[in-house]
Design an enzyme around this catalytic site. Structure first.
Site, PDB file in Angstrom:
ATOM      1  N   ARG A 226      50.566  45.497  67.960  1.00 25.81           N
ATOM      2  CA  ARG A 226      49.509  45.666  68.954  1.00 25.81           C
ATOM      3  C   ARG A 226      49.842  46.845  69.869  1.00 25.81           C
ATOM      4  O   ARG A 226      51.012  47.086  70.198  1.00 25.81           O
ATOM      5  CB  ARG A 226      49.366  44.408  69.818  1.00 25.81           C
ATOM      6  CG  ARG A 226      48.638  43.273  69.130  1.00 25.81           C
ATOM      7  CD  ARG A 226      47.155  43.569  68.939  1.00 25.81           C
ATOM      8  NE  ARG A 226      46.435  42.482  68.295  1.00 25.81           N
ATOM      9  CZ  ARG A 226      46.186  42.391  66.983  1.00 25.81           C
ATOM     10  NH1 ARG A 226      46.615  43.341  66.165  1.00 25.81           N
ATOM     11  NH2 ARG A 226      45.497  41.381  66.489  1.00 25.81           N
ATOM     12  N   HIS A 274      44.537  51.692  63.165  1.00 26.59           N
ATOM     13  CA  HIS A 274      44.563  50.222  63.060  1.00 26.59           C
ATOM     14  C   HIS A 274      44.050  49.769  61.681  1.00 26.59           C
ATOM     15  O   HIS A 274      43.107  48.973  61.584  1.00 26.59           O
ATOM     16  CB  HIS A 274      43.731  49.578  64.184  1.00 26.59           C
ATOM     17  CG  HIS A 274      44.099  48.138  64.442  1.00 26.59           C
ATOM     18  ND1 HIS A 274      44.100  47.562  65.697  1.00 26.59           N
ATOM     19  CD2 HIS A 274      44.485  47.143  63.596  1.00 26.59           C
ATOM     20  CE1 HIS A 274      44.443  46.287  65.612  1.00 26.59           C
ATOM     21  NE2 HIS A 274      44.686  46.012  64.338  1.00 26.59           N
TER      22      HIS A 274
HETATM   23  P1  NDP Z   1      53.800  35.206  63.365  1.00 21.36           P
HETATM   24  O1  NDP Z   1      53.262  34.375  64.470  1.00 21.36           O
HETATM   25  O2  NDP Z   1      53.888  34.614  62.007  1.00 21.36           O
HETATM   26  O3  NDP Z   1      55.266  35.745  63.738  1.00 21.36           O
HETATM   27  C1  NDP Z   1      55.616  36.157  65.009  1.00 21.36           C
HETATM   28  C2  NDP Z   1      57.111  36.408  65.058  1.00 21.36           C
HETATM   29  O4  NDP Z   1      57.438  36.995  66.321  1.00 21.36           O
HETATM   30  C3  NDP Z   1      57.942  35.136  64.931  1.00 21.36           C
HETATM   31  O5  NDP Z   1      59.093  35.386  64.172  1.00 21.36           O
HETATM   32  C4  NDP Z   1      58.330  34.857  66.392  1.00 21.36           C
HETATM   33  O6  NDP Z   1      59.546  34.165  66.551  1.00 21.36           O
HETATM   34  C5  NDP Z   1      58.487  36.266  66.909  1.00 21.36           C
HETATM   35  N1  NDP Z   1      58.397  36.288  68.376  1.00 21.36           N
HETATM   36  C6  NDP Z   1      57.367  35.896  69.159  1.00 21.36           C
HETATM   37  N2  NDP Z   1      57.658  36.054  70.459  1.00 21.36           N
HETATM   38  C7  NDP Z   1      58.917  36.554  70.499  1.00 21.36           C
HETATM   39  C8  NDP Z   1      59.786  36.911  71.545  1.00 21.36           C
HETATM   40  N3  NDP Z   1      59.427  36.782  72.834  1.00 21.36           N
HETATM   41  N4  NDP Z   1      61.012  37.363  71.230  1.00 21.36           N
HETATM   42  C9  NDP Z   1      61.407  37.475  69.932  1.00 21.36           C
HETATM   43  N5  NDP Z   1      60.613  37.158  68.881  1.00 21.36           N
HETATM   44  C10 NDP Z   1      59.387  36.693  69.166  1.00 21.36           C
HETATM   45  O7  NDP Z   1      52.901  36.538  63.340  1.00 21.36           O
HETATM   46  P2  NDP Z   1      52.521  37.439  62.087  1.00 21.36           P
HETATM   47  O8  NDP Z   1      53.778  37.863  61.422  1.00 21.36           O
HETATM   48  O9  NDP Z   1      51.485  36.786  61.264  1.00 21.36           O
HETATM   49  O10 NDP Z   1      51.805  38.686  62.820  1.00 21.36           O
HETATM   50  C11 NDP Z   1      52.474  39.476  63.783  1.00 21.36           C
HETATM   51  C12 NDP Z   1      51.465  40.378  64.498  1.00 21.36           C
HETATM   52  O11 NDP Z   1      51.027  41.430  63.631  1.00 21.36           O
HETATM   53  C13 NDP Z   1      50.149  39.720  64.909  1.00 21.36           C
HETATM   54  O12 NDP Z   1      50.299  38.976  66.093  1.00 21.36           O
HETATM   55  C14 NDP Z   1      49.220  40.899  65.090  1.00 21.36           C
HETATM   56  O13 NDP Z   1      49.258  41.337  66.415  1.00 21.36           O
HETATM   57  C15 NDP Z   1      49.818  41.973  64.185  1.00 21.36           C
HETATM   58  N6  NDP Z   1      48.923  42.347  63.090  1.00 21.36           N
HETATM   59  C16 NDP Z   1      48.506  43.675  62.989  1.00 21.36           C
HETATM   60  C17 NDP Z   1      47.694  44.082  61.950  1.00 21.36           C
HETATM   61  C18 NDP Z   1      47.333  45.509  61.793  1.00 21.36           C
HETATM   62  O14 NDP Z   1      46.488  45.830  60.941  1.00 21.36           O
HETATM   63  N7  NDP Z   1      47.913  46.437  62.530  1.00 21.36           N
HETATM   64  C19 NDP Z   1      47.210  43.124  60.953  1.00 21.36           C
HETATM   65  C20 NDP Z   1      47.701  41.780  61.131  1.00 21.36           C
HETATM   66  C21 NDP Z   1      48.522  41.424  62.174  1.00 21.36           C
HETATM   67  P3  NDP Z   1      59.700  32.628  66.037  1.00 21.36           P
HETATM   68  O15 NDP Z   1      59.659  32.732  64.542  1.00 21.36           O
HETATM   69  O16 NDP Z   1      61.016  32.252  66.520  1.00 21.36           O
HETATM   70  O17 NDP Z   1      58.546  31.870  66.609  1.00 21.36           O
HETATM   71  C1  OXD Z   2      44.899  41.297  62.894  1.00 19.48           C
HETATM   72  C2  OXD Z   2      44.573  42.723  62.940  1.00 19.48           C
HETATM   73  O1  OXD Z   2      45.439  40.764  63.878  1.00 19.48           O
HETATM   74  O2  OXD Z   2      43.848  43.198  62.045  1.00 19.48           O
HETATM   75  O3  OXD Z   2      44.650  40.655  61.861  1.00 19.48           O
HETATM   76  O4  OXD Z   2      45.032  43.430  63.836  1.00 19.48           O
END
Ligand code: NDP
Ligand code: OXD
Length: 311
Positions: A226, A274
């Site tokens: 993000r 994006h």
């Molecule tokens: P998940 O919820 O599956 O994973 C999030 C990870 O981040 C987990 O490992 C979590 O830890 C970790 N995390 C959260 N908060 C913290 C913190 N404060 N400190 C350390 N680690 C932390 O998310 P996804 O993998 O599915 O997606 C990640 C992000 O990718 C989405 O939120 C979205 O913003 C972005 N995205 C972007 C896209 C694009 O096209 N650019 C498309 C799709 C997604 P824990 O495992 O311990 O909970």
């Molecule tokens: C998502 C994205 O969060 O496209 O899926 O950014």
């Protein structure tokens, strides 16, 4: 009844595919004639402030995006469970982006691009993959897959998450107390965190200065999560003063990235609009129709957003 409220995407295409997947279960779009009290499910992307108005019998919110940070900030979000998009196709697309960017930087593309522009022939050999440490922030669905694809390519991979994880071949770091140690051994920093109050602005000057300076030109950041994670003024300055060797950015503080952003003109800043991983309507229709079918059958929900955690 399922209501679609999808901005900036082909809502009609999603409606067609969802209707086909759901059979006789009714699917409606904004502007169709329907009684809001009949809506049990709403599929949203960038919902308007009045998106949930009148939905007095709503049972479930479905997020077309994997990231739910914007949705959680909606001023009138109903207190019903929320299921986010988790999908193999989206995950594969994200890993494709991460592998492409990491490989490009590991092979010192910025350096050879500059040499080409200057018609300069210098045989600088990129490091072996194992000598390059890729540090992934966020080890959820996307971070884990990216890590598992980078390991067989020979990279040394480490990852940082909120709670401990065990992934073969990946060195794990956990929580605030291990962040500096994680950064200190990282050459290419990949951000796949969700945007929460704890992770906002994490890609800043202080973070960049903690990265390892082993890669020719300096450490690299790749942000596919993000725009709120990054301080763009810090990135522009770091790319210009050599604190960072390069940056690949798919997301921005303001999207579309304003035409007057200094990032556009920085040669070692690799901008994409994006598009790292889209939610494809074909797989999306399969996924969300299954969620609705399971919910109607009283089966447990998966990929439910934890509002307290913020992801
Ligand atoms: P998940 O919820 O599956 O994973 C999030 C990870 O981040 C987990 O490992 C979590 O830890 C970790 N995390 C959260 N908060 C913290 C913190 N404060 N400190 C350390 N680690 C932390 O998310 P996804 O993998 O599915 O997606 C990640 C992000 O990718 C989405 O939120 C979205 O913003 C972005 N995205 C972007 C896209 C694009 O096209 N650019 C498309 C799709 C997604 P824990 O495992 O311990 O909970
Ligand atoms: C998502 C994205 O969060 O496209 O899926 O950014």
């Amino acid at each position: 009844m399922l209501l679609l409220h999808l901005a900036d995407v082909d809502e009609a295409g999603w409606a067609k595919r969802l209707q086909a997947a759901l059979g006789s279960y009714p699917v409606v779009r904004r502007g169709d004639g329907f009684d809001p009290a009949d809506i049990r499910y709403i599929l949203v992307w960038k919902p308007a402030p009045d998106a949930f108005e009148g939905l007095s019998n709503l049972e479930l919110i479905l997020s077309m995006g994997a990231g739910v940070d914007a949705l959680l900030k909606h001023p009138a979000l109903p207190p019903v469970p929320m299921v986010r998009f988790v999908d193999e196709d989206l995950t594969q697309r994200m890993s494709d982006y991460v592998v492409a960017q990491v490989t490009m930087h590991h092979r010192l593309q910025s350096r050879f691009q500059a040499d080409q522009k200057a018609r300069r022939w210098v045989q600088l050999y990129p490091p072996a993959a194992a000598e390059t440490v890729v540090g992934i922030m966020g080890l959820g669905v996307l971070g884990q897959d990216a890590a598992e694809r980078l390991v067989p390519l020979g990279f040394t991979v480490r990852a940082w998450s909120r709670t401990p994880k065990a992934i073969p071949g990946v060195e794990g770091f956990v929580g605030e107390e291990q962040l500096d140690a994680f950064l200190g051994g990282t050459d290419i920093l990949v951000n796949l965190l969700p945007l929460t109050p704890q992770t906002t602005g994490i890609l800043n000057t202080d973070t960049f200065r903690k990265l390892r300076r082993r890669l020719d030109g300096g450490p690299v950041i790749v942000n596919a999560a993000r725009g709120g994670h990054q301080r763009e003024a810090d990135i522009a300055a770091a790319l210009q003063d050599g604190t960072l060797g390069a940056a690949s950015l798919d997301v921005f503080e303001i999207e579309p990235l304003p035409v007057d952003s200094p990032l556009w003109d920085i040669a070692n800043c690799y901008i994409t609009p994006h598009i790292a991983a889209i939610s494809h309507p074909d797989t999306g229709a399969r996924y969300f129709s299954q969620v609705i079918a399971d919910h109607r059958a009283g089966k447990p929900l998966h990929n439910v957003v934890d509002r307290g955690r913020g992801y």
